[in-house]
Design a protein around this motif. Sequence first.
Motif, PDB file in Angstrom:
ATOM      1  N   LEU A  26      -0.687  21.728   2.093  1.00 35.67           N
ATOM      2  CA  LEU A  26      -0.936  20.444   2.934  1.00 35.67           C
ATOM      3  C   LEU A  26       0.255  19.783   3.340  1.00 35.67           C
ATOM      4  CD1 LEU A  26      -3.337  18.642   3.107  1.00 35.67           C
ATOM      5  CD2 LEU A  26      -2.712  17.501   1.069  1.00 35.67           C
ATOM      6  N   GLY A  27      -0.205  19.208   4.610  1.00 36.30           N
ATOM      7  CA  GLY A  27       0.942  18.325   5.069  1.00 36.30           C
ATOM      8  C   GLY A  27       0.649  17.166   4.930  1.00 36.30           C
ATOM      9  N   GLU A  28       1.299  16.181   4.324  1.00 37.35           N
ATOM     10  CA  GLU A  28       1.134  14.727   4.043  1.00 37.35           C
ATOM     11  C   GLU A  28       2.206  13.681   4.554  1.00 37.35           C
ATOM     12  OE1 GLU A  28      -0.425  14.057  -0.185  1.00 37.35           O
ATOM     13  OE2 GLU A  28       0.996  15.717  -0.520  1.00 37.35           O
ATOM     14  N   PHE A  29       1.647  12.884   5.473  1.00 34.47           N
ATOM     15  CA  PHE A  29       2.734  12.049   6.012  1.00 34.47           C
ATOM     16  C   PHE A  29       3.404  10.982   5.027  1.00 34.47           C
ATOM     17  CE2 PHE A  29       3.732   7.793   7.772  1.00 34.47           C
ATOM     18  CZ  PHE A  29       4.767   8.120   8.577  1.00 34.47           C
ATOM     19  N   SER A  30       4.565  10.886   4.748  1.00 32.81           N
ATOM     20  CA  SER A  30       5.390  10.214   3.837  1.00 32.81           C
ATOM     21  C   SER A  30       6.016   8.931   4.794  1.00 32.81           C
ATOM     22  CB  SER A  30       6.652  11.117   3.031  1.00 32.81           C
ATOM     23  OG  SER A  30       7.572  10.163   2.489  1.00 32.81           O
ATOM     24  N   SER A  31       5.513   7.871   4.324  1.00 34.08           N
ATOM     25  CA  SER A  31       5.989   6.689   4.986  1.00 34.08           C
ATOM     26  C   SER A  31       7.526   6.423   4.872  1.00 34.08           C
ATOM     27  CB  SER A  31       5.290   5.496   4.700  1.00 34.08           C
ATOM     28  OG  SER A  31       5.112   5.413   3.182  1.00 34.08           O
ATOM     29  N   GLY A  32       7.840   6.828   3.371  1.00 36.72           N
ATOM     30  CA  GLY A  32       9.210   6.269   3.011  1.00 36.72           C
ATOM     31  C   GLY A  32      10.196   7.246   3.784  1.00 36.72           C
ATOM     32  N   GLU A  33       9.929   8.754   4.036  1.00 40.94           N
ATOM     33  CA  GLU A  33      10.614   9.612   5.084  1.00 40.94           C
ATOM     34  C   GLU A  33      10.334   9.551   6.407  1.00 40.94           C
ATOM     35  OE1 GLU A  33      11.900  13.258   3.308  1.00 40.94           O
ATOM     36  OE2 GLU A  33      11.146  12.622   1.329  1.00 40.94           O
ATOM     37  N   ASP A  34       9.493   8.843   6.782  1.00 40.84           N
ATOM     38  CA  ASP A  34       8.758   8.707   7.980  1.00 40.84           C
ATOM     39  C   ASP A  34       8.537  10.226   8.735  1.00 40.84           C
ATOM     40  OD1 ASP A  34       7.733   7.646  10.504  1.00 40.84           O
ATOM     41  OD2 ASP A  34       9.839   7.723  11.630  1.00 40.84           O
ATOM     42  N   LYS A  35       8.149  11.134   7.878  1.00 46.78           N
ATOM     43  CA  LYS A  35       8.087  12.482   8.364  1.00 46.78           C
ATOM     44  C   LYS A  35       6.800  13.149   7.431  1.00 46.78           C
ATOM     45  CE  LYS A  35      10.668  16.060   7.667  1.00 46.78           C
ATOM     46  NZ  LYS A  35      11.515  17.072   7.173  1.00 46.78           N
TER      47      LYS A  35
ATOM     48  N   SER B 269      -6.623  12.029   1.365  1.00 43.22           N
ATOM     49  CA  SER B 269      -6.217  10.784   1.544  1.00 43.22           C
ATOM     50  C   SER B 269      -5.993  10.377   2.848  1.00 43.22           C
ATOM     51  CB  SER B 269      -4.917  10.623   0.620  1.00 43.22           C
ATOM     52  OG  SER B 269      -3.827  11.326   1.511  1.00 43.22           O
ATOM     53  N   ALA B 270      -5.718   9.100   3.353  1.00 43.86           N
ATOM     54  CA  ALA B 270      -5.499   8.778   4.667  1.00 43.86           C
ATOM     55  C   ALA B 270      -4.029   9.369   5.186  1.00 43.86           C
ATOM     56  CB  ALA B 270      -5.122   7.263   4.811  1.00 43.86           C
ATOM     57  N   ASN B 271      -3.170   9.961   4.369  1.00 42.96           N
ATOM     58  CA  ASN B 271      -1.862  10.339   4.685  1.00 42.96           C
ATOM     59  C   ASN B 271      -2.018  12.166   4.849  1.00 42.96           C
ATOM     60  OD1 ASN B 271      -0.432   7.923   4.931  1.00 42.96           O
ATOM     61  ND2 ASN B 271      -0.240   8.145   2.311  1.00 42.96           N
ATOM     62  N   ASP B 272      -3.260  12.453   4.616  1.00 45.50           N
ATOM     63  CA  ASP B 272      -3.195  13.948   4.822  1.00 45.50           C
ATOM     64  C   ASP B 272      -3.362  14.317   6.297  1.00 45.50           C
ATOM     65  OD1 ASP B 272      -3.373  13.918   1.915  1.00 45.50           O
ATOM     66  OD2 ASP B 272      -5.452  14.717   1.808  1.00 45.50           O
ATOM     67  N   ARG B 273      -2.424  15.220   6.753  1.00 40.93           N
ATOM     68  CA  ARG B 273      -2.526  15.890   8.142  1.00 40.93           C
ATOM     69  C   ARG B 273      -3.032  17.098   8.591  1.00 40.93           C
ATOM     70  NH1 ARG B 273      -2.532  10.947   8.226  1.00 40.93           N
ATOM     71  NH2 ARG B 273      -0.788   9.831   9.109  1.00 40.93           N
ATOM     72  N   TYR B 274      -2.427  18.013   7.614  1.00 43.44           N
ATOM     73  CA  TYR B 274      -2.845  19.450   8.105  1.00 43.44           C
ATOM     74  C   TYR B 274      -3.050  20.224   6.830  1.00 43.44           C
ATOM     75  CZ  TYR B 274       0.316  17.884  12.052  1.00 43.44           C
ATOM     76  OH  TYR B 274       0.806  17.040  12.948  1.00 43.44           O
TER      77      TYR B 274
END
Length: 288
Positions: free
Chosen positions: A75-84, A185-190
């Motif tokens: 899973l690719g999850e967006f991390s706001s702390g690392e902005d990636k 979750s809302a941060n899940d991307r791929y």
Amino acid sequence: MRYEHNRCRESPTKNPVEKALAIKKACFDAHVKCSKSLDLNPFTPSRMSGSTSVSVCFWEDYMTICNVGDSRAVLGEFSSGEDKILANALSRDQTPYRKDERDRVIECGARALNMGQARGQAKVHDNWNDEHVGVHLEKIHEDAPRIWAKDHLFPGCQFTRSFGDFALADLGIHSQPEILTRKISANDRYLVLASDGVWEFLTNQDVIDICSGFSDPKDACDAIVELSSKLWLQNGHRTDDTTIVCIYLNDAEPNDSQPKLLDIASKRIIVQHNEVSDTSSGSSFDSL
């Protein structure tokens, strides 16, 4: 493909844990039924050949992942702390690197040794672990542990579960899946489901970074397969199976902060050449 769970969501159940258990049982039973059908099919040479498997079942705001062998779900999850977007493996490869899998097949009468140990050319040890899997590639290309019969140099497989391979059942090789259910979750991307050939020369993060460079999941699949195949041919004279499904979640779009495909390809071509020549967040019900 794209999964728009907010637009096709079922009515939520009052007890998602209860439903997760029911879906887990259904998935497990489906694997058992598939394996039995394969064994009874006289036209399928499944005694000494087989396949690994990884799958996903989407329901309500959840996903249920099943894996057999060393295909993998990442899973690719967006991390706001690392902005990636960071890679998070949702399955664990079932190989002799894992102590629990080693212990299980050894209890069935198998041996877990690398090629040098099996041939009496290296000291026998049990110091393997799977912490590197999907993160560091150098360990993958060492003399990896394999499954052997007690008194023979056979079969030498690097997986501990598969569909088929019924001649190896007495060594503990079976198709019972490991299953994890996770809330989207809302941060899940791929979500990437791929066979082991994809992961041989690419890390989990490499694959997620490539996905983040494309707005069309099919284009991402094509790029990953093309790069993986090139790396296989660069490091040998064959390619392994490189089957992949990329699922975009939450209207995922390209992320300019991720490494680019050409950068990943350049790094892997150099690094893998050296390595091979040297050696020849969502809530989860995973405990259910």
